[in-house]
Design a protein around this motif. Structure first.
Motif, PDB file in Angstrom:
ATOM      1  N   TYR A 170       0.840  -1.192   0.000  1.00  0.00           N
ATOM      2  CA  TYR A 170       0.000   0.000   0.000  1.00  0.00           C
ATOM      3  C   TYR A 170       0.878   1.244   0.000  1.00  0.00           C
ATOM      4  CZ  TYR A 170       0.714   1.297   4.952  1.00  0.00           C
ATOM      5  OH  TYR A 170       1.252   1.708   6.146  1.00  0.00           O
ATOM      6  N   ASP A 171       0.254   2.398  -0.279  1.00  0.00           N
ATOM      7  CA  ASP A 171       0.979   3.670  -0.306  1.00  0.00           C
ATOM      8  C   ASP A 171       1.108   4.182   1.125  1.00  0.00           C
ATOM      9  OD1 ASP A 171       1.230   3.676  -3.061  1.00  0.00           O
ATOM     10  OD2 ASP A 171      -0.711   4.632  -3.350  1.00  0.00           O
ATOM     11  N   GLN A 172       2.302   4.032   1.657  1.00  0.00           N
ATOM     12  CA  GLN A 172       2.554   4.394   3.050  1.00  0.00           C
ATOM     13  C   GLN A 172       2.805   5.894   3.172  1.00  0.00           C
ATOM     14  OE1 GLN A 172       5.484   2.187   5.834  1.00  0.00           O
ATOM     15  NE2 GLN A 172       6.622   3.969   5.103  1.00  0.00           N
ATOM     16  N   PRO A 173       2.208   6.556   4.184  1.00  0.00           N
ATOM     17  CA  PRO A 173       2.502   7.974   4.424  1.00  0.00           C
ATOM     18  C   PRO A 173       3.751   8.123   5.286  1.00  0.00           C
ATOM     19  CG  PRO A 173       0.851   7.241   5.970  1.00  0.00           C
ATOM     20  CD  PRO A 173       1.167   6.045   5.084  1.00  0.00           C
TER      21      PRO A 173
ATOM     22  N   TYR B 143      10.912   3.114  13.940  1.00  0.00           N
ATOM     23  CA  TYR B 143      10.791   3.037  12.484  1.00  0.00           C
ATOM     24  C   TYR B 143      10.450   4.423  11.955  1.00  0.00           C
ATOM     25  CZ  TYR B 143       8.915   1.877   7.848  1.00  0.00           C
ATOM     26  OH  TYR B 143       8.673   1.837   6.496  1.00  0.00           O
ATOM     27  N   VAL B 144      11.165   4.851  10.937  1.00  0.00           N
ATOM     28  CA  VAL B 144      10.892   6.129  10.276  1.00  0.00           C
ATOM     29  C   VAL B 144      10.281   5.817   8.922  1.00  0.00           C
ATOM     30  CG1 VAL B 144      11.849   8.302   9.429  1.00  0.00           C
ATOM     31  CG2 VAL B 144      12.835   7.203  11.472  1.00  0.00           C
ATOM     32  N   GLY B 145       8.984   6.034   8.810  1.00  0.00           N
ATOM     33  CA  GLY B 145       8.296   5.768   7.552  1.00  0.00           C
ATOM     34  C   GLY B 145       8.271   7.004   6.660  1.00  0.00           C
ATOM     35  N   TYR B 146       8.361   6.789   5.393  1.00  0.00           N
ATOM     36  CA  TYR B 146       8.286   7.888   4.438  1.00  0.00           C
ATOM     37  C   TYR B 146       7.354   7.488   3.307  1.00  0.00           C
ATOM     38  CZ  TYR B 146      11.688   4.962   1.959  1.00  0.00           C
ATOM     39  OH  TYR B 146      12.313   3.903   1.354  1.00  0.00           O
ATOM     40  N   GLU B 147       6.905   8.470   2.540  1.00  0.00           N
ATOM     41  CA  GLU B 147       5.929   8.217   1.482  1.00  0.00           C
ATOM     42  C   GLU B 147       6.531   7.338   0.390  1.00  0.00           C
ATOM     43  OE1 GLU B 147       4.239  11.779  -0.034  1.00  0.00           O
ATOM     44  OE2 GLU B 147       3.490  12.472   1.915  1.00  0.00           O
ATOM     45  N   HIS B 148       6.029   6.123   0.273  1.00  0.00           N
ATOM     46  CA  HIS B 148       6.458   5.222  -0.790  1.00  0.00           C
ATOM     47  C   HIS B 148       5.531   4.018  -0.806  1.00  0.00           C
ATOM     48  CE1 HIS B 148       8.087   2.932   2.531  1.00  0.00           C
ATOM     49  NE2 HIS B 148       8.535   1.983   1.728  1.00  0.00           N
ATOM     50  N   GLU B 149       5.683   3.194  -1.801  1.00  0.00           N
ATOM     51  CA  GLU B 149       4.898   1.963  -1.889  1.00  0.00           C
ATOM     52  C   GLU B 149       5.515   0.935  -0.948  1.00  0.00           C
ATOM     53  OE1 GLU B 149       2.919   0.023  -5.632  1.00  0.00           O
ATOM     54  OE2 GLU B 149       4.914  -0.870  -5.383  1.00  0.00           O
ATOM     55  N   TYR B 150       4.806   0.639   0.116  1.00  0.00           N
ATOM     56  CA  TYR B 150       5.338  -0.231   1.165  1.00  0.00           C
ATOM     57  C   TYR B 150       4.870  -1.659   0.935  1.00  0.00           C
ATOM     58  CZ  TYR B 150       6.159  -2.083   5.878  1.00  0.00           C
ATOM     59  OH  TYR B 150       6.581  -2.827   6.941  1.00  0.00           O
ATOM     60  N   ARG B 151       5.776  -2.583   1.112  1.00  0.00           N
ATOM     61  CA  ARG B 151       5.444  -4.005   0.964  1.00  0.00           C
ATOM     62  C   ARG B 151       5.932  -4.763   2.201  1.00  0.00           C
ATOM     63  NH1 ARG B 151       6.878  -5.520  -5.371  1.00  0.00           N
ATOM     64  NH2 ARG B 151       5.780  -3.739  -6.309  1.00  0.00           N
TER      65      ARG B 151
END
Length: 320
Positions: A69-72, A98-106
């Protein structure tokens, strides 16, 4: 602006078989149940607007499950029960960031591997906007601090606050106040740890190898907190002399090895007092104290309460 529930949770929960449970949670959160055909367990979420959320996971899939999904952008800090060969390791938990950034996450969830964790998720509007404005600009370093939490560092105070979130459910009328206070408490512990670590590293004129050795000793103490640690054995582990290890540990972490072991033992004992049916004498033995009186004396010195008082106040259903 999308809520944190809409942007971070719903895009993947429905994708991997979760749907809202019929029952209403007393803590004001939302419980999502896993489709029984896919596995067992649930995800509990307490979302606050577009700012932050509390999450408690306790689940296992019957088959391999993948999500995409498209992670914010967001930050996560949590404690996760460690798993070895597909089975829990008996309550050992790791603090991770965890540092999440906008990308397609799998991500892939292996079948039959339990996922048990409690964590906080913070959105940029909160950790970049609200927190620096309310408190200090130094909070902008929070993403860097979170990225350092790879499971090998212990911040007992932050871990204890997360365990309290897992074990306590406030009434809906005070839930927002309670959960934001716990988020702020955890962030303050992380910031203090990060600032202290940065200061120690800047002032400690030692080789990188020495710092790695000190981290190895600290991790060994954390994982073996219930055992007596011989100084000579720890010195051999660090490849340092006993005197160099003793002084180096104190300079690096602001406490002696004995004080660090005591802090880990007390935090573990708090968890047992909150979440187990063990008697106080059993708790003392579980964290390495053969004498009940010695445990009680240390517990009161470090917390201001006896173990019995702590249990009565924080977990009244377990007090006797």
């Amino acid at each position: 602006m999308k809520s944190i529930l809409d942007s971070l949770y719903l895009p993947y929960l429905s994708q991997i078989g979760f749907s809202p449970a019929a029952d209403c949670d007393s803590g004001g959160g939302i419980r999502y149940e896993l489709d029984p055909a896919l596995g067992t367990g649930s995800v509990w979420v307490y979302p606050v607007d577009h700012l932050f959320a509390i999450t408690i996971n306790d689940l296992a899939f019957r088959c391999d499950v993948s999500l995409q999904y498209d992670q914010p952008s967001f930050l996560n800090v949590g404690i996760y029960e460690e798993v070895a060969d597909g089975s829990p390791t008996g309550g050992e938990e790791s603090l991770t960031g965890y540092v999440g950034y906008e990308h397609e996450y799998r991500m892939r969830f292996p079948r039959s591997v339990p996922v048990r964790s409690v964590g906080i998720n913070l959105m940029p509007a909160y950790y970049k906007g609200i927190l620096p404005g309310r408190f200090a600009e130094e909070i902008r370093a929070l993403p860097e601090i979170c990225s350092m939490l790879n499971g090998s560092f212990a911040i007992p105070e932050a871990a204890a606050a997360l365990r309290q979130i897992r074990s306590y459910r406030p009434s809906p009328k005070v839930a927002n106040m309670y959960y934001e206070s716990k988020v702020l408490e955890i962030v303050s512990f992380l910031m203090q740890w990060g600032l202290d670590r940065k200061a120690h590293l800047a002032s400690a004129h030692r080789a990188d190898g020495d710092l790695d050795s000190l981290e190895a000793v600290r991790e060994h103490i954390r994982r073996n907190y219930a055992r007596q640690q011989a100084l000579d054995a720890l010195a051999r582990l660090a490849c340092m002399s006993p005197s160099a290890l003793t002084s180096g540990f104190k300079r690096a972490y602001g406490m002696t090895m004995t004080e660090y072991a005591q802090s880990v033992r007390i935090e573990k004992s708090k968890d047992l007092l909150l979440n187990s049916g063990k008697g106080i004498k059993e708790v003392a033995q579980a964290v390495g104290y053969g004498k009940h009186a010695s445990f009680t004396e240390l517990f009161k010195r470090m917390t201001g309460l006896t173990p019995k008082e702590f249990r009565r106040i924080t977990a009244p259903d377990r007090s006797s």
